[in-house]
Design an enzyme around this catalytic site. Structure first.
Site, mmCIF file in Angstrom:
data_model
loop_
_atom_site.group_PDB
_atom_site.id
_atom_site.type_symbol
_atom_site.label_atom_id
_atom_site.label_comp_id
_atom_site.label_asym_id
_atom_site.label_seq_id
_atom_site.Cartn_x
_atom_site.Cartn_y
_atom_site.Cartn_z
ATOM 1 N N ASN A 232 -24.978 -23.048 -23.687
ATOM 2 C CA ASN A 232 -25.375 -22.806 -25.081
ATOM 3 C C ASN A 232 -25.169 -21.313 -25.309
ATOM 4 O OD1 ASN A 232 -26.558 -22.553 -27.571
ATOM 5 N ND2 ASN A 232 -28.665 -22.655 -26.804
ATOM 6 N N LYS B 129 -25.334 -19.639 -27.971
ATOM 7 C CA LYS B 129 -26.182 -19.061 -29.022
ATOM 8 C C LYS B 129 -25.330 -18.194 -29.970
ATOM 9 C CE LYS B 129 -29.929 -19.131 -25.713
ATOM 10 N NZ LYS B 129 -31.356 -18.924 -25.544
ATOM 11 N N HIS C 121 -32.885 -27.295 -30.891
ATOM 12 C CA HIS C 121 -33.157 -26.212 -29.943
ATOM 13 C C HIS C 121 -34.414 -25.459 -30.389
ATOM 14 C CE1 HIS C 121 -32.715 -22.478 -27.700
ATOM 15 N NE2 HIS C 121 -31.968 -23.177 -26.862
ATOM 16 N N GLU D 99 -35.105 -22.459 -30.567
ATOM 17 C CA GLU D 99 -34.875 -21.311 -31.451
ATOM 18 C C GLU D 99 -34.692 -21.779 -32.895
ATOM 19 O OE1 GLU D 99 -31.703 -19.596 -29.168
ATOM 20 O OE2 GLU D 99 -33.152 -19.064 -27.612
ATOM 21 N N GLU E 99 -36.526 -28.464 -22.356
ATOM 22 C CA GLU E 99 -36.510 -27.008 -22.339
ATOM 23 C C GLU E 99 -37.900 -26.469 -22.656
ATOM 24 O OE1 GLU E 99 -32.276 -25.455 -22.818
ATOM 25 O OE2 GLU E 99 -33.194 -25.437 -24.772
ATOM 26 N N GLY F 75 -34.799 -17.968 -22.061
ATOM 27 C CA GLY F 75 -34.430 -16.563 -22.249
ATOM 28 C C GLY F 75 -35.471 -15.588 -21.724
ATOM 29 N N SER G 15 -33.793 -20.602 -18.366
ATOM 30 C CA SER G 15 -33.487 -19.622 -17.315
ATOM 31 C C SER G 15 -32.898 -20.265 -16.057
ATOM 32 C CB SER G 15 -34.733 -18.794 -16.976
ATOM 33 O OG SER G 15 -35.188 -18.114 -18.140
HETATM 34 C C1 PEP Z 1 -31.081 -22.261 -23.913
HETATM 35 O O1 PEP Z 1 -30.784 -21.487 -24.795
HETATM 36 O O2 PEP Z 1 -31.014 -23.476 -24.118
HETATM 37 C C2 PEP Z 1 -31.528 -21.728 -22.626
HETATM 38 C C3 PEP Z 1 -31.960 -22.557 -21.728
HETATM 39 O O3 PEP Z 1 -31.455 -20.359 -22.479
HETATM 40 P P1 PEP Z 1 -31.640 -19.540 -21.100
HETATM 41 O O4 PEP Z 1 -30.843 -20.262 -20.050
HETATM 42 O O5 PEP Z 1 -31.112 -18.186 -21.406
HETATM 43 O O6 PEP Z 1 -33.101 -19.557 -20.787
#
Ligand code: PEP
Length: 255
Positions: free
Chosen positions: A13, A15, A98, A100, A170, A176, A216
């Site tokens: 992803n 972003k 997501h 975000e 998630e 992040g 992460s």
């Molecule tokens: C994501 O944006 O779905 C995500 C898991 O980000 P990160 O791996 O940076 O935590």
């Protein structure tokens, strides 16, 4: 169903990162590194990068996804992108709900559900994201939150359509932040998601769904997370922007 029979999927992803020329350059780095992958490999990229990404991924095993879509086929929705637009340009997967989008753009379970239904109707494969806030985990309501999201986000999705749905667990506190859920925490919630799917559909349908972990995940922890019975892949943010790290995660999922 045996985990080995489910499709392992590693999806990046990106972003709001990479311009079209940067997207081409990154995919040119990634594609040779993942060419022997024994899992599905996807890069979900910003809308304006899609054409360049589809071109760069042509003839490779990397599929291109989008990061959202609207539920209407067309109309007065300034700034939005329809499923038909995505299909025509060569998109196969689309990330929906997501955290975000939920956190910054007012996305709700109702709109995630509308987008999911529209994506499926258009022949796109939605990656539906669910996950609890840190506060919700601390209040010990993770399962309630996840059960509600699964039920609402997949409302009116048929058993047949479910075959094209990917779920990404998630935990919002792990996205992040560099804080990864432990592999046991990830397994516990991914198994819970599968149990919810079994309740809403049936065990065979639930067993066939690919459930990813995201938060992460990186080249250092992917092996351990992906070794868990109900963790079938990963949705990767930060680490998907570094070709070697992303390729290492793909390799971990290919074992
Ligand atoms: C994501 O944006 O779905 C995500 C898991 O980000 P990160 O791996 O940076 O935590």
């Amino acid at each position: 169903m045996d985990k080995a029979k489910r499709k392992a999927i590693i999806a990046g992803n990106w972003k709001m990162n990479k311009t079209p020329s940067e997207a081409t350059a990154l995919l040119n780095e990634i594609t040779p590194l993942v060419k022997d992958a024994d899992c599905e490999v996807i890069a979900c990229v910003p809308y304006v990068d899609i054409a360049a990404a589809v071109e760069a991924a042509k003839g490779t095993n990397v599929k291109i996804g989008a990061e959202n879509c609207h539920w209407a086929e067309s109309g007065a929705f300034t700034g939005e992108i329809s499923t038909g637009m995505l299909k025509e340009i060569g998109v196969e997967y689309v990330v929906l709900g997501h955290s975000e989008r939920r956190q910054y753009f007012g996305e709700t379970d109702e709109t995630v559900n509308k987008r999911t239904k529209a994506a499926l109707a258009a022949g796109l494969k939605p990656i539906v994201c669910v996950g609890e806030l840190l506060w919700e985990r601390e209040c010990d309501i993770t399962e309630e939150v996840i059960a509600r999201q699964i039920k609402l986000d997949l409302w009116d999705v048929t058993e047949d359509e479910l075959k094209n749905v990917v779920i990404a667990y998630e935990p919002v506190w792990a996205i992040g932040t560099g804080k990864t859920a432990t592999s046991d925490q990830a397994e516990e919630v991914c198994a819970f998601i599968r149990a919810q799917l079994a309740k809403l559909y049936n065990q065979a349908a639930a067993d066939a769904v690919t459930i990813q972990y995201g938060g992460s995940m990186n080249d250092g922890n992917a092996d351990e997370l992906l070794s868990k019975t109900n963790v079938d892949g990963g949705l990767i943010g930060g680490a998907s922007l570094v070709a070697e790290k992303f390729a290492a995660i793909v390799k971990a999922a290919s074992k």
